[in-house]
Design an enzyme around this catalytic site. Structure first.
Site, short mmCIF file in Angstrom:
data_model
loop_
_atom_site.label_atom_id
_atom_site.label_comp_id
_atom_site.label_asym_id
_atom_site.label_seq_id
_atom_site.Cartn_x
_atom_site.Cartn_y
_atom_site.Cartn_z
N ASN A 82 4.86 8.38 -19.75
CA ASN A 82 4.06 9.12 -20.72
C ASN A 82 4.43 8.68 -22.14
O ASN A 82 4.81 7.53 -22.35
CB ASN A 82 4.20 10.63 -20.51
CG ASN A 82 2.89 11.37 -20.70
OD1 ASN A 82 2.24 11.22 -21.73
ND2 ASN A 82 2.51 12.14 -19.71
N ARG A 83 4.36 9.58 -23.10
CA ARG A 83 4.45 9.17 -24.51
C ARG A 83 5.68 9.71 -25.21
O ARG A 83 6.16 10.80 -24.91
CB ARG A 83 3.18 9.63 -25.25
CG ARG A 83 1.94 8.87 -24.79
CD ARG A 83 0.66 9.53 -25.25
NE ARG A 83 -0.49 8.72 -24.88
CZ ARG A 83 -1.09 8.78 -23.68
NH1 ARG A 83 -0.63 9.61 -22.75
NH2 ARG A 83 -2.13 8.01 -23.42
N HIS A 108 4.51 4.80 -21.56
CA HIS A 108 4.96 4.24 -20.29
C HIS A 108 6.00 3.12 -20.46
O HIS A 108 5.90 2.06 -19.82
CB HIS A 108 3.77 3.74 -19.49
CG HIS A 108 2.87 4.82 -18.98
ND1 HIS A 108 3.29 6.13 -18.83
CD2 HIS A 108 1.56 4.81 -18.60
CE1 HIS A 108 2.28 6.86 -18.36
NE2 HIS A 108 1.23 6.08 -18.21
N HIS A 182 2.69 5.88 -10.49
CA HIS A 182 1.38 6.00 -11.16
C HIS A 182 0.25 5.57 -10.22
O HIS A 182 -0.63 4.80 -10.61
CB HIS A 182 1.38 5.13 -12.42
CG HIS A 182 0.44 5.60 -13.49
ND1 HIS A 182 -0.92 5.69 -13.28
CD2 HIS A 182 0.65 5.98 -14.77
CE1 HIS A 182 -1.50 6.10 -14.40
NE2 HIS A 182 -0.56 6.30 -15.32
N ASP A 256 -6.28 14.58 -19.02
CA ASP A 256 -5.11 13.71 -19.15
C ASP A 256 -3.99 14.56 -19.76
O ASP A 256 -3.56 14.32 -20.88
CB ASP A 256 -5.41 12.49 -20.01
CG ASP A 256 -4.30 11.45 -19.97
OD1 ASP A 256 -3.37 11.60 -19.13
OD2 ASP A 256 -4.33 10.50 -20.77
N GLN A 292 1.40 15.24 -14.53
CA GLN A 292 0.32 14.80 -15.40
C GLN A 292 -0.93 14.57 -14.54
O GLN A 292 -0.94 13.74 -13.63
CB GLN A 292 0.70 13.50 -16.11
CG GLN A 292 -0.31 13.02 -17.16
CD GLN A 292 -0.11 13.67 -18.52
OE1 GLN A 292 0.85 14.43 -18.72
NE2 GLN A 292 -0.98 13.37 -19.46
N GLU A 320 0.84 12.61 -11.61
CA GLU A 320 2.10 11.92 -11.91
C GLU A 320 3.22 12.94 -12.13
O GLU A 320 3.32 13.53 -13.21
CB GLU A 320 1.93 11.06 -13.16
CG GLU A 320 0.75 10.11 -13.13
CD GLU A 320 0.31 9.70 -14.53
OE1 GLU A 320 1.18 9.31 -15.33
OE2 GLU A 320 -0.90 9.81 -14.83
#
Length: 355
Positions: A82-83, A108, A182, A256, A292, A320
Site C-alpha cells: 500500500n502507500r 507497494h 496481491h 480501493d 484492502q 489484500e
C-alpha cells in the site's frame, strides 16, 4: 502415485534470469502455481459447482510477461504494501526517505519492491501437505528502508480446496514491514472473461479508512460503513453501488479502500465472495488488522494476460490482507514496526467451495 508437486522452468525474464514455477497439486484438480519472480501466485485452478476446473487469478503465461509489465498480478508485495504518504517516515528519531513511485507517495515498496525480486526456493515439501517456501533477503537501505530484512513466504495446500499463504520476516535493525499477496480474482474464471461486478461480497468490517484523492488515509479515526456504499456486512453485489455519487468512490474510481478488522492472533473470517454463474465461493481468513478491497478500477488492457486476454476495468477484484496504509506515519494505526529479535508473521487462508 502422482507426485503432489511439480517443478519446472517458467522461462526467462527480459533481462536474462531463469524463473522457476512450482505447481502444488491437490485433490479434485485443485492446483496452485507459484513462480520465483515476485514469489507470485501465477495460477489457481478451482472446480465450479459442476466440477469443471478454471484458473481464477489473473497472470501471465511466461516469465517474460511478468518482466515486461508491472501489474502486481498475484505477487508478494513488500517491504511495505500500500502507500506511505510523502514517501517518508520517522523511526526512533531518524527520518527515512523511500521511493516516491505514486506521485509524492510510495506504493507497494517503491520502484523495485519485492514483486520485482527473484526469490529463491528454500524448501519444497510433500508432507504433511504440498508446500513451497521462498526466501528473499533485502539489504539495508534497499528502497530507502532501514535494516537487512530476511523474508519468507510459504504457499501450502492446507486442506481440501484451501490455500494458505504464510509470511515471516526478521530484521537486524528497527524497520517497518507490511507484506501481502496481491492476487486478482475472478471466480467465474479468467479465460471465459466477464467482469466481477455481479460477484456477491460479504466483508466483516464495521469501519473503513476514508482517503484523499491520492489514496492516503485522512486524519482522524476510521469511518463507519453505516449508510454508505462501503457497507458489505450483510453482503451485496460488488457492482450494486459502485457508481453511486460518493466522494470516496470518485477518488478511487471504485473501491480501493482498507477495511478495518477486529484484532486477533489467529486467522478469522474477513470476507466471503460468491459467483452465481460458476457457483464458486471463496472465503478469506486472516490474522491481519486490515484488508484492502480493490475492484480492479484501473486495469486498462495494456498488456496481454493468460489465455490471450486483455483484462480491463472490473475484470477482477483484490482482497489484500495487510496492515493499514500509511501505518509508519500514523501512531494511531496498528503498528508496522519490526525490531531485531522479533519475527513478523502474517497468515491468510483462501478457502474455496461451491454453492
Amino acid at each position: 502415485m502422482t507426485t503432489p508437486i511439480l517443478r519446472e522452468n517458467f522461462g526467462l525474464l527480459p533481462h536474462g534470469p531463469v524463473v522457476e514455477r512450482v505447481r502444488l497439486l491437490g485433490a479434485g484438480g485443485f492446483e496452485a502455481s507459484v513462480i520465483t519472480y515476485g514469489a507470485a501466485l501465477q495460477a489457481l485452478h478451482v472446480p465450479d459447482a459442476h466440477g469443471v476446473l478454471a484458473d481464477v487469478v489473473l497472470g501471465h503465461d511466461d516469465a517474460a510477461g511478468y518482466g515486461r509489465t508491472r501489474d502486481f498480478y498475484g505477487v508478494t508485495v513488500g517491504r511495505v504494501a500500500n502507500r506511505i504518504a510523502g514517501a517518508a517516515f520517522d523511526l526512533d528519531g531518524a527520518r527515512f526517505t523511500v521511493e516516491a513511485n505514486d506521485g509524492a507517495n510510495m506504493l507497494h515498496g517503491g520502484f523495485n519492491g519485492f514483486d520485482r525480486a527473484l526469490w529463491t526456493i528454500e524448501a519444497v515439501d510433500e508432507d504433511p501437505v504440498p508446500a513451497v517456501t521462498l526466501r528473499h533477503i533485502s539489504p539495508d537501505g534497499a528502497g530507502g528502508f532501514p535494516g537487512t530484512l530476511d523474508a519468507r513466504v510459504t504457499y501450502s495446500l492446507s486442506g481440501l480446496g484451501e490455500l494458505t499463504i504464510a509470511f515471516s520476516a526478521m530484521s537486524d535493525r528497527p524497520t517497518v514491514v507490511n507484506l501481502t499477496n496481491h492476487a486478482f480474482f475472478n471466480l467465474d474464471g479468467v479465460e471465459t472473461g466477464g467482469d466481477i461486478l455481479g460477484h456477491h461480497l460479504t466483508l466483516a468490517a464495521e469501519r473503513f479508512l476514508a482517503t484523499d484523492s491520492a489514496a492516503i488515509p485522512l486524519p482522524g479515526p476510521p469511518r463507519t460503513v453505516d449508510g454508505t456504499p462501503f457497507d458489505f456486512r450483510a453482503g451485496a453485489l460488488i457492482g450494486a453501488r459502485i457508481r453511486d455519487d460518493d466522494e470516496q468512490l470518485r477518488f478511487g474510481r471504485g473501491y480501493d479502500h482498507n477495511y478495518c478488522l477486529e484484532p486477533t492472533d489467529t486467522p478469522r473470517l474477513a470476507a466471503r465472495v460468491r459467483a452465481a454463474r460458476s457457483g464458486r465461493v471463496m472465503e478469506l481468513l486472516t490474522d491481519q488488522p486490515g484488508v484492502q478491497f480493490y475492484s480492479g478500477n484501473v486495469i486498462d488492457g495494456a498488456a496481454q494476460g493468460k489465455f490471450g486476454r486483455l483484462h480491463r476495468q472490473s475484470d477482477a477484484f483484490c482482497l489484500e490482507p495487510q496492515a493499514w496504509p500509511d501505518a509508519p506515519n500514523r501512531p494511531d494505526f496498528p503498528s508496522a514496526r519490526l525490531d531485531p529479535g522479533a519475527t513478523y508473521r502474517h497468515v491468510s487462508i483462501y478457502r474455496f467451495s461451491t454453492l
